[in-house]
Design a protein around this motif. Structure first.
Motif, short mmCIF file in Angstrom:
data_model
loop_
_atom_site.label_atom_id
_atom_site.label_comp_id
_atom_site.label_asym_id
_atom_site.label_seq_id
_atom_site.Cartn_x
_atom_site.Cartn_y
_atom_site.Cartn_z
N SER A 79 52.10 31.26 17.95
CA SER A 79 52.06 29.83 18.27
C SER A 79 52.70 29.61 19.64
N ILE A 80 52.26 28.55 20.27
CA ILE A 80 52.81 28.25 21.60
C ILE A 80 52.98 26.75 21.75
N ASP A 81 54.18 26.36 22.14
CA ASP A 81 54.47 24.94 22.38
C ASP A 81 54.75 24.80 23.87
N GLU A 82 53.74 24.35 24.58
CA GLU A 82 53.85 24.29 26.05
C GLU A 82 54.95 23.33 26.51
N GLU A 86 58.15 27.15 24.17
CA GLU A 86 58.61 28.05 23.10
C GLU A 86 57.39 28.79 22.54
N VAL A 87 57.50 30.09 22.53
CA VAL A 87 56.36 30.90 22.10
C VAL A 87 56.79 31.83 20.97
N VAL A 88 55.97 31.91 19.93
CA VAL A 88 56.25 32.85 18.84
C VAL A 88 55.23 33.98 18.94
N VAL A 89 55.74 35.21 19.00
CA VAL A 89 54.84 36.36 19.18
C VAL A 89 54.94 37.34 17.99
N ASP A 90 53.95 38.21 17.91
CA ASP A 90 53.93 39.27 16.90
C ASP A 90 55.08 40.25 17.22
N GLU A 91 56.07 40.26 16.35
CA GLU A 91 57.28 41.04 16.62
C GLU A 91 57.01 42.55 16.64
N GLU A 101 56.17 45.96 30.33
CA GLU A 101 55.09 45.13 29.80
C GLU A 101 55.64 43.83 29.21
N ARG A 102 56.79 43.92 28.54
CA ARG A 102 57.41 42.70 27.99
C ARG A 102 57.73 41.72 29.12
N ARG A 103 58.28 42.26 30.22
CA ARG A 103 58.61 41.41 31.36
C ARG A 103 57.37 40.74 31.92
N ALA A 104 56.30 41.52 32.02
CA ALA A 104 55.04 40.96 32.55
C ALA A 104 54.54 39.84 31.64
N VAL A 105 54.63 40.06 30.32
CA VAL A 105 54.20 39.04 29.35
C VAL A 105 55.04 37.77 29.51
N VAL A 106 56.35 37.96 29.62
CA VAL A 106 57.27 36.82 29.77
C VAL A 106 56.96 36.03 31.05
N MET A 107 56.73 36.77 32.13
CA MET A 107 56.42 36.11 33.40
C MET A 107 55.15 35.28 33.29
N LEU A 108 54.14 35.85 32.67
CA LEU A 108 52.87 35.13 32.55
C LEU A 108 53.04 33.89 31.69
N LEU A 109 53.74 34.03 30.56
CA LEU A 109 53.93 32.88 29.67
C LEU A 109 54.74 31.79 30.35
N ALA A 110 55.79 32.20 31.10
CA ALA A 110 56.64 31.22 31.80
C ALA A 110 55.82 30.47 32.84
N SER A 111 55.01 31.22 33.56
CA SER A 111 54.17 30.61 34.59
C SER A 111 53.14 29.67 33.97
N TYR A 112 52.55 30.11 32.87
CA TYR A 112 51.54 29.31 32.16
C TYR A 112 52.14 27.98 31.69
N CYS A 113 53.33 28.06 31.06
CA CYS A 113 53.98 26.84 30.55
C CYS A 113 54.38 25.91 31.69
N ALA A 114 54.89 26.48 32.80
CA ALA A 114 55.28 25.66 33.95
C ALA A 114 54.06 24.94 34.54
N THR A 125 61.23 30.46 26.03
CA THR A 125 61.90 31.16 24.94
C THR A 125 60.82 31.85 24.10
N VAL A 126 60.99 33.14 23.93
CA VAL A 126 60.04 33.90 23.11
C VAL A 126 60.75 34.29 21.82
N LYS A 127 60.12 33.96 20.68
CA LYS A 127 60.72 34.30 19.38
C LYS A 127 59.80 35.24 18.61
N GLY A 128 60.40 35.99 17.71
CA GLY A 128 59.63 36.88 16.85
C GLY A 128 59.09 36.13 15.65
N ASP A 129 57.89 36.50 15.19
CA ASP A 129 57.29 35.75 14.08
C ASP A 129 57.96 36.03 12.74
N VAL A 130 58.60 37.18 12.59
CA VAL A 130 59.24 37.53 11.32
C VAL A 130 60.69 37.05 11.28
#
Lengths: 146, 129
Positions: A79-82, A86-91, A101-114, A125-130
């Motif tokens: 789920s993603i709340d722009e 706040e993003v919930v990812v597959d842990e 790769e995690r850093r790249a994912v975080v950068m892209l999500l941060a840029s997308y939300c901004a 903020t990235v959270k684990g789904d479990v």
């Protein structure tokens, strides 16, 4: 007459001996080549086992919206709340990723939300789904990626 | 052709195939590493530019102690073999770049991330593929 026969027998014995040596040499050669194949096979096998798996999720910074949509469709982003970034990812998938790769994912999500929020500063903020624990965060002061 | 010669021929072909595979793999690894180094050098140049921007006062087109507003110069944006993305956020700078050589997954190009956290002199590179 007798000496001719002896000479013939000696020649035949010599030829037999020579044939046996050639056979022995060929056997040694085959054993060596089989050893080399075993060694080469082991190298190929170990290389494939220890080979870095590489990127687990596709990343395209030029098409950030498309990338996020793709992540949602493959189930990586749950789920993603722009608005609150706040993003919930597959842990499980997250844990399999390399730090890079995690850093790249975080950068892209941060840029997308901004971009979606039309704000210049990046917060995420990235959270684990479990566990629902924070896995990564970005704010004005720091970038934390576990 | 005798059986032994045939066997030798087959075995030799297998050895040559394995040697070719190993050579190709070593060459691939070398190319990837070279591309990563090339990207890292490019990112370092951008980092120096970003730091310069951060130190300049706003009147002179800088950030007055912040990375916010920093953008890639055309010289970097137009590099043909390295594509960079910069994410400045006040006191931290994040960068992502990819090259032209295929990375570890054999599908996507080599990727490198860069993070310069605030309050620390160290920056970190990490391979993302």
């Amino acid at each position: 007459m007798g000496s001719e026969e002896e000479q013939r027998n000696r020649m035949l014995a010599g030829a037999d001996h020579s044939d046996a040596r050639i056979r022995e040499r060929n056997k040694r050669l085959i054993r060596t080549i089989i050893g080399m194949i075993a060694l080469g096979g082991a190298i190929v096998f170990i290389d494939n086992i220890t080979r870095d798996k590489g990127a687990l999720v596709p990343i395209d910074f030029k098409d950030q919206k498309g990338t996020v949509t793709n992540w949602r469709s493959i189930g990586f982003v749950k789920s993603i709340d722009e608005a609150s970034a706040e993003v919930v990812v597959d842990e499980a998938e997250w844990k399999r990723m390399s730090v890079g790769e995690r850093r790249a994912v975080v950068m892209l999500l941060a840029s997308y939300c901004a971009a979606r929020n039309q704000k210049p500063d990046y917060r995420l903020t990235v959270k684990g789904d479990v566990s629902q624990k924070p896995l990564a965060s970005v704010d004005d002061k720091s970038v934390n990626v576990d | 052709m005798g059986q032994q010669q045939l066997l030798l021929l087959i075995l030799s072909s297998i050895v040559v195939s394995i040697a070719t595979y190993t050579g190709a793999r070593l060459s691939e690894i070398h190319n990837q590493e070279q591309n990563r180094i090339r990207i890292q050098t490019e990112l370092m140049h951008i980092y120096i530019n970003a730091t310069e921007y951060k130190m300049k006062p706003k009147n002179f087109g800088g950030g007055s102690g912040s990375y916010s507003g920093f953008e890639l110069q055309n010289t970097f944006a137009e590099e043909p073999d390295v594509w960079c993305w910069v994410g400045p956020s006040d006191q931290t700078l994040q960068m992502f770049a990819y090259g032209t050589v295929k990375g570890n997954d054999g599908r996507n190009p080599v990727r490198v991330t860069f993070v310069a956290p605030s309050g620390r002199l160290q920056y970190q590179f990490a391979a993302a593929n």
